[in-house]
Structures are given as structure tokens and as C-alpha cells.
Design a protein around this motif. Structure first.
Motif: not given
Length: 131
Positions: A98-112
Motif C-alpha cells: 500500500d503505497g510504500d508500505t509492505v505488509s507480510l501477513i503471516g499464517d502465524d497471525g502476525n503482520t510485519d
């Protein structure tokens, strides 16, 4: 009879103390934690994933941080796989941009969350460059 009433009363008080509480510590932040890789994460609203956006398409491929011994593989279908410190397939999930933000949405429930800066992806764990 008074002795029995006192014993029952004390037993009930003891049991009520054992039931615990659902309260969280006041200083705890429920929206942050750490993923298995130690990367600070956000447990807030999950970003939408659309692998067909220009930003997502530009990320496709393999990225690495040799200092952190961290590799992220961004796949065409909007999924990612992380390798960390020699452990292959350490973490998997979906990614979004989203724009310059990368989100790693893990199957572990955490988003980096990280930031696209030129030809790098900057996360708290480290800075990824294309392999």
C-alpha cells in the motif's frame, strides 16, 4: 455449625482466587508482538491482499538480507515464504503493498510491516535487497 460455615466460606474464597482474570496488564499493547523470527509485528487490522497491484508485482521474486540471514520469496499469487537463519520455509503467508508500505501477513497471525525505499525493503529485522 459455625465452624462448617467458616470452612466452606474460606474454601469458596480460595476457589474464586484460583479462577484467574481475563484482564491484561495495563501497560501491554495488544496490537504488537514479535513473530517467530523476532521481527516486531502488528496484530491490528489485516491489510487487504491484491497480488495484481503494481507495487505487489514489483516485489515478485527473491529478496535477502545477508547480515540477518533472512530471505523472503514473493510469489505471483500474493503469497510469501521466509527463510531465516538457514531454516527454509520458516514462515509463510500473504503480502500486500500500500503505497510504500509492505505488509507480510503471516499464517502465524502476525503482520510485519516494512517500507519500500528505492531498491530496498526496510524492516526492523533488516534491509532486503533483490537477489
Amino acid at each position: 455449625m459455625t465452624m462448617v460455615t467458616a470452612i466452606v466460606g474460606l474454601g469458596l474464597v480460595g476457589l474464586s482466587a484460583c479462577t484467574g482474570s481475563n484482564d491484561k496488564p495495563e501497560d501491554a499493547d495488544p496490537t504488537t508482538s514479535a513473530s517467530a523470527s523476532g521481527t516486531p509485528t502488528t496484530n491490528g487490522p489485516t491489510p487487504s491482499v491484491d497480488p495484481s497491484t503494481d507495487g505487489a508485482i514489483k516485489l515478485r521474486g527473491d529478496w535477502q538480507d545477508t547480515k540477518a540471514k533472512w530471505v523472503v520469496h514473493f510469489h505471483e499469487d500474493g503469497t510469501f515464504v521466509e527463510d531465516f537463519e538457514g531454516v527454509v520455509d520458516f514462515r509463510v503467508g500473504k503480502y500486500s503493498v500500500d503505497g510504500d508500505t509492505v505488509s507480510l501477513i503471516g499464517d502465524d497471525g502476525n503482520t510485519d510491516k516494512g517500507t519500500v525505499k528505492g531498491e530496498t525493503l526496510v524492516f526492523k529485522l533488516g534491509t532486503l535487497t533483490r537477489m
